[in-house]
Write an enzyme that holds these catalytic residues in place. Structure first.
Site, PDB file in Angstrom:
ATOM      1  N   ARG A   6      51.253  29.412  27.538  1.00 61.49           N
ATOM      2  CA  ARG A   6      51.317  30.500  26.715  1.00 61.49           C
ATOM      3  C   ARG A   6      50.547  30.918  25.834  1.00 61.49           C
ATOM      4  O   ARG A   6      50.023  32.020  25.596  1.00 61.49           O
ATOM      5  CB  ARG A   6      52.706  30.538  25.877  1.00 61.49           C
ATOM      6  CG  ARG A   6      54.009  30.597  26.766  1.00 61.49           C
ATOM      7  CD  ARG A   6      55.087  30.667  26.020  1.00 61.49           C
ATOM      8  NE  ARG A   6      56.556  30.642  26.682  1.00 61.49           N
ATOM      9  CZ  ARG A   6      57.561  30.949  26.124  1.00 61.49           C
ATOM     10  NH1 ARG A   6      57.905  30.835  25.112  1.00 61.49           N
ATOM     11  NH2 ARG A   6      58.561  30.802  27.328  1.00 61.49           N
ATOM     12  N   GLU A  27      55.170  55.493  52.503  1.00 61.59           N
ATOM     13  CA  GLU A  27      54.018  56.302  52.729  1.00 61.59           C
ATOM     14  C   GLU A  27      52.873  55.593  52.990  1.00 61.59           C
ATOM     15  O   GLU A  27      52.072  55.632  53.918  1.00 61.59           O
ATOM     16  CB  GLU A  27      53.939  57.197  51.668  1.00 61.59           C
ATOM     17  CG  GLU A  27      54.921  58.486  51.659  1.00 61.59           C
ATOM     18  CD  GLU A  27      54.824  59.447  50.390  1.00 61.59           C
ATOM     19  OE1 GLU A  27      55.661  60.230  50.252  1.00 61.59           O
ATOM     20  OE2 GLU A  27      53.964  59.210  49.569  1.00 61.59           O
TER      21      GLU A  27
END
EC number: 2.8.2.20
Length: 385
Positions: A6, A27
């Site tokens: 982190r 698409e």
């Protein structure tokens, strides 16, 4: 993401409206798959695509989810083309590209396939939660399949995704891409540049090392298409080395990049879809999607619908924070100006200093007015002569 350290990791993402995401996925998977139709058969297309991929090139076929969706749609397009050839002349009466079964898989059938259920539906939530079919964790697949089978289990996964959005450095929206880019530049870019500029100043005294370029390309059907579809992502050397890169110049680079990218992608899209003509996808053709299909997309992507709402809330908060930051910066600039004036005029207190500034501005305005009136008199005298 949970496996990353982190303290040394920053995560950011852009969330898209679920309906637009699903339609765009359909698409784009068709568009990229259609590029391979220049080959005589599927075997040739598959062999060529594996041959032209290089180690220094990032292909569409290397990126999730396209590495699964494009080969799937490619196989479908070749099968339909072979079927048309065997029938001889095929007359396509309906011009709705989302329901042109002779050419490509209709949208309503696409949505109900096992592949779509596993990869596309609620894809944003599963991706942020780390539960896609691309996850390296074996238990991720079991959890995803349970959620897909038992809808009530989706809520805990949604909460995990929301918490991860909360912990991210930046969350943007595809539908607000310009505003998102501006926020990104102010939230992330300013932080990065604050580290880059000093390092560039230090780097000037060091020997310049060779710079590697990263090439991103859409896998196509032949070598010429690969070259035409290639765009290189490179650092602006002049700006970076001189230390002049700012949030403003970052946005200018973005505007130039996005304009070029849209133009090249638009041209490439037109050329790709010619191979499955008369099927064609535009903003206008999306109005041809029936309302019941839209509702089906919403239902199948219920987790993504909620996640998108949450992302929009985060986006609004980010916008407010940046606005406050800019206002704070402006106030600091005014304070800096006051301090500079004090240093110039010595021990003058605030009231006297601002009186002096007001008088100076008034004199400046009077001087400008005098110049304006004098210029008009000269023009008038010339006209009379």
């Amino acid at each position: 993401m949970a496996k990353l350290p982190r303290e040394r990791t920053s995560v950011m993402t852009i969330v898209r409206d679920p309906i637009a995401r699903v339609l765009s996925t359909y698409e784009f998977s068709v568009e990229v798959a259609a590029r391979f139709l220049v080959h005589p058969n599927l075997t040739s297309a598959t062999r060529m695509s594996s041959r032209i991929r290089k180690s220094n090139v990032i292909s569409t076929l290397d990126i999730w989810p396209w590495k699964y969706l494009v080969p799937w749609m490619r196989e479908d397009l070749f099968a339909r083309r072979d079927a048309r050839k065997s029938k001889g002349v095929v007359v396509i009466e309906d011009d709705n590209p989302y329901d042109m079964e002779e050419m490509l898989m209709p949208l309503h059938k696409y949505l109900d396939t096992p592949t779509a259920h596993d990869i596309i539906h609620n894809g944003a939530t599963f991706q942020i939660a780390g539960l896609t079919n691309n996850s390296h964790l074996s238990e991720a697949h079991e959890v995803r399949h349970c959620v897909q089978k038992y809808k009530s289990l989706g809520e805990p996964v949604l909460q995990v995704a929301k918490r991860r959005l909360d912990s991210m450095l930046y969350v943007g929206l595809t539908e607000e891409h310009r505003e998102s880019a501006s926020l990104f530049a102010n939230v992330v870019g300013s932080q990065v540049l604050s580290h880059v500029v000093p390092s560039n100043a230090t780097a000037k005294t060091k020997t310049t090392k060779s710079e590697a370029s990263v090439t991103v390309t859409d896998s196509g059907s032949d070598k010429s298409e690969i070259q035409n579809g290639t765009s290189e992502v490179a650092l602006n050397k002049t700006e970076a080395k001189s230390g002049n890169m700012t949030v403003k110049t970052l946005m200018e680079v973005y505007e130039g990049c996005i304009t070029h990218l849209r133009k090249s992608q638009g041209t490439r899209r037109v050329n790709s879809l010619k191979r499955i003509s008369p099927a064609n996808f535009t903003r206008g053709t999306r109005t041809r999607v029936p309302n019941e299909v839209i509702q089906q997309i919403k239902s199948l992507n219920n987790l993504d619908v909620e996640l998108y709402k949450y992302a929009k809330e985060i986006f609004v908060k980010e916008h407010e924070l940046v606005s406050k930051k800019l206002v704070s910066t402006s106030k600091r600039s005014i304070v800096d100006l006051q301090n500079e004036l004090r240093s110039v005029f010595g021990g003058m207190d605030d009231e006297k200093m601002w009186k002096f500034v007001s008088v100076a501005l008034m004199l400046l305005l009077l001087f400008l007015l005098f110049l304006f009136v004098n210029a008009r008199r000269r023009r008038t005298s010339k006209v009379k002569i």
